[in-house]
Design a protein around this motif. Structure first.
Motif, PDB file in Angstrom:
ATOM      1  N   ASN A 239       0.845  -1.190   0.000  1.00  0.00           N
ATOM      2  CA  ASN A 239       0.000   0.000   0.000  1.00  0.00           C
ATOM      3  C   ASN A 239       0.880   1.239   0.000  1.00  0.00           C
ATOM      4  O   ASN A 239       2.097   1.151   0.128  1.00  0.00           O
ATOM      5  CB  ASN A 239      -1.007  -0.012   1.168  1.00  0.00           C
ATOM      6  CG  ASN A 239      -0.335   0.178   2.505  1.00  0.00           C
ATOM      7  OD1 ASN A 239       0.451   1.101   2.693  1.00  0.00           O
ATOM      8  ND2 ASN A 239      -0.654  -0.688   3.454  1.00  0.00           N
ATOM      9  N   ASP A 240       0.261   2.377  -0.161  1.00  0.00           N
ATOM     10  CA  ASP A 240       0.984   3.632  -0.350  1.00  0.00           C
ATOM     11  C   ASP A 240       1.896   3.994   0.820  1.00  0.00           C
ATOM     12  O   ASP A 240       2.830   4.754   0.667  1.00  0.00           O
ATOM     13  CB  ASP A 240      -0.016   4.757  -0.611  1.00  0.00           C
ATOM     14  CG  ASP A 240       0.408   5.615  -1.775  1.00  0.00           C
ATOM     15  OD1 ASP A 240       1.057   5.077  -2.696  1.00  0.00           O
ATOM     16  OD2 ASP A 240       0.114   6.822  -1.761  1.00  0.00           O
ATOM     17  N   HIS A 241       1.602   3.452   1.996  1.00  0.00           N
ATOM     18  CA  HIS A 241       2.364   3.832   3.187  1.00  0.00           C
ATOM     19  C   HIS A 241       3.508   2.874   3.481  1.00  0.00           C
ATOM     20  O   HIS A 241       4.339   3.152   4.336  1.00  0.00           O
ATOM     21  CB  HIS A 241       1.427   3.924   4.390  1.00  0.00           C
ATOM     22  CG  HIS A 241       0.217   4.758   4.093  1.00  0.00           C
ATOM     23  ND1 HIS A 241       0.286   6.121   3.830  1.00  0.00           N
ATOM     24  CD2 HIS A 241      -1.087   4.424   3.955  1.00  0.00           C
ATOM     25  CE1 HIS A 241      -0.921   6.576   3.567  1.00  0.00           C
ATOM     26  NE2 HIS A 241      -1.773   5.573   3.629  1.00  0.00           N
ATOM     27  N   ASP A 242       3.531   1.729   2.798  1.00  0.00           N
ATOM     28  CA  ASP A 242       4.602   0.756   3.022  1.00  0.00           C
ATOM     29  C   ASP A 242       5.795   1.118   2.158  1.00  0.00           C
ATOM     30  O   ASP A 242       5.659   1.313   0.956  1.00  0.00           O
ATOM     31  CB  ASP A 242       4.150  -0.660   2.620  1.00  0.00           C
ATOM     32  CG  ASP A 242       3.079  -1.202   3.546  1.00  0.00           C
ATOM     33  OD1 ASP A 242       2.988  -0.705   4.687  1.00  0.00           O
ATOM     34  OD2 ASP A 242       2.343  -2.106   3.118  1.00  0.00           O
ATOM     35  N   GLY A 243       6.945   1.167   2.780  1.00  0.00           N
ATOM     36  CA  GLY A 243       8.163   1.316   2.009  1.00  0.00           C
ATOM     37  C   GLY A 243       8.623  -0.064   1.571  1.00  0.00           C
ATOM     38  O   GLY A 243       7.888  -1.048   1.661  1.00  0.00           O
ATOM     39  N   LEU A 244       9.853  -0.145   1.109  1.00  0.00           N
ATOM     40  CA  LEU A 244      10.427  -1.435   0.735  1.00  0.00           C
ATOM     41  C   LEU A 244      10.615  -2.290   1.980  1.00  0.00           C
ATOM     42  O   LEU A 244      10.762  -1.755   3.079  1.00  0.00           O
ATOM     43  CB  LEU A 244      11.775  -1.214   0.046  1.00  0.00           C
ATOM     44  CG  LEU A 244      11.712  -0.578  -1.334  1.00  0.00           C
ATOM     45  CD1 LEU A 244      13.099  -0.144  -1.784  1.00  0.00           C
ATOM     46  CD2 LEU A 244      11.115  -1.551  -2.332  1.00  0.00           C
ATOM     47  N   PRO A 245      10.646  -3.622   1.822  1.00  0.00           N
ATOM     48  CA  PRO A 245      10.929  -4.482   2.970  1.00  0.00           C
ATOM     49  C   PRO A 245      12.253  -4.051   3.617  1.00  0.00           C
ATOM     50  O   PRO A 245      13.177  -3.623   2.917  1.00  0.00           O
ATOM     51  CB  PRO A 245      11.045  -5.870   2.350  1.00  0.00           C
ATOM     52  CG  PRO A 245      10.251  -5.786   1.084  1.00  0.00           C
ATOM     53  CD  PRO A 245      10.411  -4.381   0.600  1.00  0.00           C
ATOM     54  N   SER A 246      12.336  -4.160   4.941  1.00  0.00           N
ATOM     55  CA  SER A 246      13.459  -3.577   5.684  1.00  0.00           C
ATOM     56  C   SER A 246      14.834  -3.966   5.148  1.00  0.00           C
ATOM     57  O   SER A 246      15.727  -3.138   5.081  1.00  0.00           O
ATOM     58  CB  SER A 246      13.349  -3.926   7.168  1.00  0.00           C
ATOM     59  OG  SER A 246      13.303  -5.325   7.314  1.00  0.00           O
ATOM     60  N   GLY A 247      15.025  -5.201   4.727  1.00  0.00           N
ATOM     61  CA  GLY A 247      16.322  -5.620   4.221  1.00  0.00           C
ATOM     62  C   GLY A 247      16.710  -4.966   2.908  1.00  0.00           C
ATOM     63  O   GLY A 247      17.878  -4.935   2.531  1.00  0.00           O
ATOM     64  N   LEU A 248      15.723  -4.420   2.195  1.00  0.00           N
ATOM     65  CA  LEU A 248      15.987  -3.812   0.886  1.00  0.00           C
ATOM     66  C   LEU A 248      15.899  -2.292   0.916  1.00  0.00           C
ATOM     67  O   LEU A 248      16.329  -1.621  -0.014  1.00  0.00           O
ATOM     68  CB  LEU A 248      14.998  -4.350  -0.148  1.00  0.00           C
ATOM     69  CG  LEU A 248      15.049  -5.858  -0.387  1.00  0.00           C
ATOM     70  CD1 LEU A 248      13.935  -6.294  -1.308  1.00  0.00           C
ATOM     71  CD2 LEU A 248      16.406  -6.270  -0.942  1.00  0.00           C
ATOM     72  N   ALA A 249      15.356  -1.742   2.010  1.00  0.00           N
ATOM     73  CA  ALA A 249      15.125  -0.301   2.090  1.00  0.00           C
ATOM     74  C   ALA A 249      16.417   0.493   2.005  1.00  0.00           C
ATOM     75  O   ALA A 249      16.438   1.612   1.510  1.00  0.00           O
ATOM     76  CB  ALA A 249      14.373   0.034   3.369  1.00  0.00           C
ATOM     77  N   SER A 250      17.514  -0.094   2.473  1.00  0.00           N
ATOM     78  CA  SER A 250      18.788   0.630   2.429  1.00  0.00           C
ATOM     79  C   SER A 250      19.825  -0.127   1.599  1.00  0.00           C
ATOM     80  O   SER A 250      21.003   0.197   1.619  1.00  0.00           O
ATOM     81  CB  SER A 250      19.306   0.834   3.853  1.00  0.00           C
ATOM     82  OG  SER A 250      19.476  -0.427   4.474  1.00  0.00           O
ATOM     83  N   ALA A 251      19.361  -1.140   0.882  1.00  0.00           N
ATOM     84  CA  ALA A 251      20.283  -1.984   0.107  1.00  0.00           C
ATOM     85  C   ALA A 251      20.685  -1.319  -1.190  1.00  0.00           C
ATOM     86  O   ALA A 251      19.854  -0.739  -1.876  1.00  0.00           O
ATOM     87  CB  ALA A 251      19.633  -3.330  -0.188  1.00  0.00           C
ATOM     88  N   GLY A 252      21.929  -1.407  -1.529  1.00  0.00           N
ATOM     89  CA  GLY A 252      22.440  -1.061  -2.853  1.00  0.00           C
ATOM     90  C   GLY A 252      21.802   0.125  -3.537  1.00  0.00           C
ATOM     91  O   GLY A 252      21.476   1.134  -2.920  1.00  0.00           O
ATOM     92  N   ARG A 253      21.604  -0.019  -4.818  1.00  0.00           N
ATOM     93  CA  ARG A 253      21.035   1.032  -5.659  1.00  0.00           C
ATOM     94  C   ARG A 253      19.604   0.659  -5.963  1.00  0.00           C
ATOM     95  O   ARG A 253      19.330  -0.334  -6.635  1.00  0.00           O
ATOM     96  CB  ARG A 253      21.852   1.125  -6.955  1.00  0.00           C
ATOM     97  CG  ARG A 253      21.501   2.287  -7.821  1.00  0.00           C
ATOM     98  CD  ARG A 253      22.287   3.496  -7.410  1.00  0.00           C
ATOM     99  NE  ARG A 253      21.924   4.645  -8.230  1.00  0.00           N
ATOM    100  CZ  ARG A 253      22.112   5.878  -7.829  1.00  0.00           C
ATOM    101  NH1 ARG A 253      22.667   6.120  -6.660  1.00  0.00           N
ATOM    102  NH2 ARG A 253      21.770   6.877  -8.599  1.00  0.00           N
ATOM    103  N   ARG A 254      18.659   1.466  -5.467  1.00  0.00           N
ATOM    104  CA  ARG A 254      17.234   1.179  -5.637  1.00  0.00           C
ATOM    105  C   ARG A 254      16.724   1.941  -6.857  1.00  0.00           C
ATOM    106  O   ARG A 254      16.779   3.164  -6.902  1.00  0.00           O
ATOM    107  CB  ARG A 254      16.478   1.565  -4.366  1.00  0.00           C
ATOM    108  CG  ARG A 254      16.901   0.701  -3.179  1.00  0.00           C
ATOM    109  CD  ARG A 254      16.395   1.220  -1.850  1.00  0.00           C
ATOM    110  NE  ARG A 254      16.687   2.626  -1.604  1.00  0.00           N
ATOM    111  CZ  ARG A 254      17.844   3.101  -1.118  1.00  0.00           C
ATOM    112  NH1 ARG A 254      18.829   2.287  -0.835  1.00  0.00           N
ATOM    113  NH2 ARG A 254      18.015   4.397  -0.911  1.00  0.00           N
ATOM    114  N   VAL A 255      16.235   1.184  -7.839  1.00  0.00           N
ATOM    115  CA  VAL A 255      15.815   1.755  -9.116  1.00  0.00           C
ATOM    116  C   VAL A 255      14.332   1.468  -9.337  1.00  0.00           C
ATOM    117  O   VAL A 255      13.927   0.311  -9.391  1.00  0.00           O
ATOM    118  CB  VAL A 255      16.632   1.139 -10.280  1.00  0.00           C
ATOM    119  CG1 VAL A 255      16.137   1.669 -11.616  1.00  0.00           C
ATOM    120  CG2 VAL A 255      18.123   1.413 -10.108  1.00  0.00           C
TER     121      VAL A 255
END
Length: 146
Positions: free
Chosen positions: A45-61
């Motif tokens: 949903n609009d309020h969910d960011g990426l799953p925690s393990g991916l929220a700060s991982a690498g380059r998010r495109v």
């Protein structure tokens, strides 16, 4: 060398077995160049960011229609530039049909477009896998892209 990790995040309601077989083919081909993982999300949903393990991982495109459009050679060059800059983990995110959720949009480092057309998530994912494979083949001087 399998130096880069790629985690493809997508929202997926239903699955098409025929497309899954094609995805498996490209995942197999890509395995020579990168460690690729599919990370389908069931709910988003609009309020969910990426799953925690991916929220700060690498380059998010973010993959979205308004993103930067590349030729095959241009995408290969972008991947090479990212690797040269030390990017070891690429996280392409396929937005929802309504667009990229706001919270996810704020977490993106850049936006790419595979087409100005809108496709189903699974078809977009397949096109992405093919484009990534073509890019790595170009970078390694393989025959596939010709």
């Amino acid at each position: 060398d399998r130096g880069m990790r790629i985690t493809v995040v997508s929202f997926q309601r239903n699955r098409n077995p025929a497309l899954e077989a094609c995805e498996e083919e490209y995942l197999q081909r890509l395995s020579r160049h990168a460690e690729v993982t599919l990370h389908p999300l069931r709910r988003w949903n609009d309020h969910d960011g990426l799953p925690s393990g991916l929220a700060s991982a690498g380059r998010r495109v973010g993959l979205c229609v308004e993103g930067k459009v590349f030729s095959s050679e241009g995408l290969a060059q972008r991947l090479q530039t990212l690797m040269n800059q030390g990017c070891s983990h690429l996280v392409p995110v396929i937005g929802a049909a309504e667009g990229m959720p706001t919270a996810v949009d704020r977490q993106l480092d850049e936006r790419w477009s595979l087409s100005r057309l809108t496709f189903s998530h699974q078809l977009t994912r397949l096109v992405l896998l093919e484009a990534l494979y073509r890019s790595f083949d170009l970078l390694h001087g393989g025959p596939y892209h010709k």
